[in-house]
Design a protein around this motif. Structure first.
Motif, short mmCIF file in Angstrom:
data_model
loop_
_atom_site.label_atom_id
_atom_site.label_comp_id
_atom_site.label_asym_id
_atom_site.label_seq_id
_atom_site.Cartn_x
_atom_site.Cartn_y
_atom_site.Cartn_z
N PHE A 46 44.90 41.81 41.50
CA PHE A 46 45.29 41.88 40.09
C PHE A 46 44.59 40.76 39.32
O PHE A 46 44.47 39.63 39.81
CB PHE A 46 46.80 41.74 39.97
CG PHE A 46 47.30 41.43 38.59
CD1 PHE A 46 47.68 40.14 38.25
CD2 PHE A 46 47.35 42.42 37.63
CE1 PHE A 46 48.14 39.85 36.97
CE2 PHE A 46 47.81 42.14 36.35
CZ PHE A 46 48.19 40.85 36.02
N VAL A 47 44.15 41.07 38.10
CA VAL A 47 43.50 40.07 37.25
C VAL A 47 44.34 39.79 36.00
O VAL A 47 44.68 38.65 35.71
CB VAL A 47 42.09 40.53 36.84
CG1 VAL A 47 41.46 39.52 35.86
CG2 VAL A 47 41.20 40.71 38.06
N TYR A 59 48.50 37.06 33.65
CA TYR A 59 47.24 36.75 34.29
C TYR A 59 47.46 36.24 35.71
O TYR A 59 48.47 35.59 36.01
CB TYR A 59 46.49 35.66 33.51
CG TYR A 59 46.13 36.07 32.11
CD1 TYR A 59 46.95 35.80 31.03
CD2 TYR A 59 44.94 36.76 31.87
CE1 TYR A 59 46.62 36.20 29.74
CE2 TYR A 59 44.59 37.15 30.58
CZ TYR A 59 45.44 36.87 29.53
OH TYR A 59 45.09 37.26 28.26
N ALA A 60 46.50 36.53 36.56
CA ALA A 60 46.47 35.91 37.87
C ALA A 60 46.18 34.43 37.69
O ALA A 60 45.46 34.03 36.77
CB ALA A 60 45.40 36.56 38.74
N ASP A 61 46.73 33.62 38.58
CA ASP A 61 46.53 32.17 38.48
C ASP A 61 45.05 31.80 38.51
O ASP A 61 44.62 30.84 37.85
CB ASP A 61 47.26 31.46 39.61
CG ASP A 61 48.78 31.47 39.43
OD1 ASP A 61 49.48 31.24 40.42
OD2 ASP A 61 49.24 31.72 38.28
N SER A 62 44.27 32.58 39.24
CA SER A 62 42.86 32.27 39.41
C SER A 62 42.04 32.43 38.13
O SER A 62 40.93 31.88 38.04
CB SER A 62 42.26 33.14 40.51
OG SER A 62 42.42 34.51 40.19
N VAL A 63 42.57 33.16 37.16
CA VAL A 63 41.81 33.39 35.92
C VAL A 63 42.51 32.85 34.68
O VAL A 63 41.94 32.87 33.59
CB VAL A 63 41.50 34.90 35.72
CG1 VAL A 63 40.84 35.48 36.95
CG2 VAL A 63 42.76 35.69 35.35
N LEU A 85 32.79 31.47 33.81
CA LEU A 85 32.72 32.29 35.02
C LEU A 85 32.25 31.48 36.22
O LEU A 85 31.41 30.57 36.11
CB LEU A 85 31.82 33.49 34.78
CG LEU A 85 32.48 34.61 33.96
CD1 LEU A 85 31.43 35.55 33.38
CD2 LEU A 85 33.47 35.38 34.82
N LYS A 86 32.79 31.85 37.38
CA LYS A 86 32.50 31.19 38.64
C LYS A 86 31.93 32.22 39.62
O LYS A 86 32.19 33.42 39.47
CB LYS A 86 33.78 30.60 39.23
CG LYS A 86 34.53 29.66 38.30
CD LYS A 86 35.85 29.23 38.94
CE LYS A 86 36.63 28.31 38.01
NZ LYS A 86 37.93 27.90 38.63
#
Length: 122
Positions: A46-47, A59-63, A85-86
């Motif tokens: 999930f994003v 939001y996902a924590d990563s984004v 962006l990574k």
């Protein structure tokens, strides 16, 4: 119902990209929408998700803090603005529709669309 994501491409680390998802066939505003991604060799994750009216987003924590989901119900389109962006953001990004934003976050989806590839180069 058809969902088609587009706008992916190649971008450098730290860059930005905006992907879109066009929905046709049903009343777009009846559904919560979400973005998911799948990187090579990894599970789908999930994003981001947005409620039918756009007032609630998740939001996902990563984004979180880098990506922004939005929608234009007049254009039957949902967007994902991606900043800073990574390389680990490299994935196929797909959009999906669900009855509620909680359903979308939890992966209970009514409709699923074709994705668009985002590649972040270092």
């Amino acid at each position: 119902v058809q969902l088609q994501a587009f706008g992916g491409g190649l971008v450098q680390v730290g860059g930005s990209l905006k992907v879109s998802c066009q929905v046709s066939g049903r009343t777009f505003s009846d559904y919560a929408m979400g973005w998911f991604r799948q990187a090579p060799g990894k599970e789908r994750e999930f994003v981001a998700a947005i409620s039918w009216g756009g007032s609630s987003t998740y939001y996902a924590d990563s984004v979180k803090g880098r990506f922004t989901i939005s929608r234009d119900n007049a254009k039957n389109t949902v967007y994902l603005q991606m900043n800073s962006l990574k390389p680990e953001d490299t994935a196929i990004y797909s959009c999906a529709a669900g009855q509620t934003v909680v359903n979308v976050v939890g992966g209970t989806l009514d409709y699923w669309g074709r994705g668009t590839l985002v590649t972040v180069s270092s």
